[in-house]
Design an enzyme around this catalytic site. Structure first.
Site, PDB file in Angstrom:
ATOM      1  N   HIS A  93       0.850  -1.190   0.000  1.00 29.24           N
ATOM      2  CA  HIS A  93       0.000   0.000   0.000  1.00 29.24           C
ATOM      3  C   HIS A  93       0.891   1.247   0.000  1.00 29.24           C
ATOM      4  O   HIS A  93       2.011   1.222   0.520  1.00 29.24           O
ATOM      5  CB  HIS A  93      -0.916  -0.012   1.234  1.00 29.24           C
ATOM      6  CG  HIS A  93      -1.978   1.039   1.172  1.00 29.24           C
ATOM      7  ND1 HIS A  93      -1.745   2.350   1.521  1.00 29.24           N
ATOM      8  CD2 HIS A  93      -3.275   0.976   0.782  1.00 29.24           C
ATOM      9  CE1 HIS A  93      -2.865   3.047   1.354  1.00 29.24           C
ATOM     10  NE2 HIS A  93      -3.807   2.243   0.909  1.00 29.24           N
ATOM     11  N   GLU A 141      -3.532   2.967  -7.094  1.00 29.43           N
ATOM     12  CA  GLU A 141      -3.920   4.093  -6.234  1.00 29.43           C
ATOM     13  C   GLU A 141      -2.901   5.226  -6.408  1.00 29.43           C
ATOM     14  O   GLU A 141      -1.797   5.141  -5.858  1.00 29.43           O
ATOM     15  CB  GLU A 141      -3.939   3.678  -4.762  1.00 29.43           C
ATOM     16  CG  GLU A 141      -5.004   2.667  -4.415  1.00 29.43           C
ATOM     17  CD  GLU A 141      -5.374   2.715  -2.933  1.00 29.43           C
ATOM     18  OE1 GLU A 141      -6.559   2.630  -2.641  1.00 29.43           O
ATOM     19  OE2 GLU A 141      -4.465   2.853  -2.081  1.00 29.43           O
TER      20      GLU A 141
HETATM   21  O1  G3P Z   1      -6.605   1.786   0.376  1.00 34.40           O
HETATM   22  C1  G3P Z   1      -7.522   2.792   0.116  1.00 34.40           C
HETATM   23  C2  G3P Z   1      -6.970   4.117   0.239  1.00 34.40           C
HETATM   24  O2  G3P Z   1      -5.618   4.301   0.201  1.00 34.40           O
HETATM   25  C3  G3P Z   1      -7.757   5.200  -0.376  1.00 34.40           C
HETATM   26  O3  G3P Z   1      -7.942   6.102   0.658  1.00 34.40           O
HETATM   27  O4  G3P Z   1      -9.103   7.837   1.859  1.00 34.40           O
HETATM   28  O5  G3P Z   1      -8.588   8.126  -0.550  1.00 34.40           O
HETATM   29  O6  G3P Z   1     -10.331   6.494   0.145  1.00 34.40           O
HETATM   30  P1  G3P Z   1      -9.054   7.209   0.516  1.00 34.40           P
END
Ligand code: G3P
Length: 218
Positions: A93, A141
């Site tokens: 992550h 991400e």
């Molecule tokens: O693993 C999910 C995360 O990193 C996304 O975070 O707060 O942008 O939904 P958020």
């Protein structure tokens, strides 16, 4: 698949994680048709109690380590998670990055013990390296959008490129800034098979309402 990453927010750890698990379980009881789609990734300190009291929930670990069980102080061996009944874990992550030079061997080692990994990446190049290890899923991400409230789906071109690169070999998942049911609809339309969400859910005053909103998209 919806993965609710609870991270380690005060609003989602310890007794709050139990409250959230109860909300999810209630939703699942009332909506059995799509309950298998919901996954929850609590703080690793909360996994044991949630597994004990909410045995029907799909629990994902936020992390696992490619270590041998035994002399591995402070690490999370695969064997301990499997013993608890957890067979899927996030890996690499953005908030818990691994060394890319070793990641392929680590993923292979972990998965060879029966753990399915959702390996996170920040770029398409990273996704391509990670694919060499045949992970269960890869989650794109973009770091700058995490916690921003601006959804990864506002960058459709790179999302499509990511999905095209991954979809034949691993489940393509996206996350970062996802805040609404509409964001999830867009993610699925772009071809994502799963969406990772954290702050929009954890910091919502009405978590059941937010969960219902997200699940309407599926
Ligand atoms: O693993 C999910 C995360 O990193 C996304 O975070 O707060 O942008 O939904 P958020």
């Amino acid at each position: 698949m919806l993965i609710l990453n609870l991270k380690t927010y005060p609003e989602s750890t310890a007794e709050k994680s139990v409250e959230i698990a109860q909300i999810i379980q209630n939703y699942q009881t009332e909506n059995p048709q799509n309950s298998k789609l919901i996954h929850i990734a609590p703080s690793v300190l909360d996994i044991e109690i949630l597994k004990r009291d909410f045995s029907e929930l799909n629990i994902v670990s936020q992390n696992v380590d490619a270590v041998t069980q035994g002399a591995s102080t402070g690490w999370i061996p695969v064997e301990e998670l499997i013993e608890l009944g957890v067979e899927i874990s996030l890996y690499n992550h953005s908030e818990h990055r691994r060394f890319m030079g070793a990641i392929v061997d680590e993923i292979k080692k972990i998965q060879s013990k029966g753990m399915r990994l959702i390996v996170c990446c920040e770029t398409i190049d990273e996704a391509k390296t990670i694919l060499e290890a045949n992970p269960y899923a890869i989650a794109y991400e973009p770091k700058d959008l995490i916690g921003s409230g601006v959804s990864v789906t506002t960058r459709p071109e790179i999302v499509k490129e990511f999905i095209k690169a991954v979809k034949d070999s691993a489940l393509p998942i996206i996350g970062a800034g996802v805040a609404s049911g509409t964001d999830i609809v867009t993610a699925l339309e772009l071809g994502a098979k799963g969406v990772l969400v954290s702050s929009a859910f954890v910091q919502s005053e009405d978590k059941l309402g937010k969960l219902q909103e997200f699940m309407m998209a599926f």
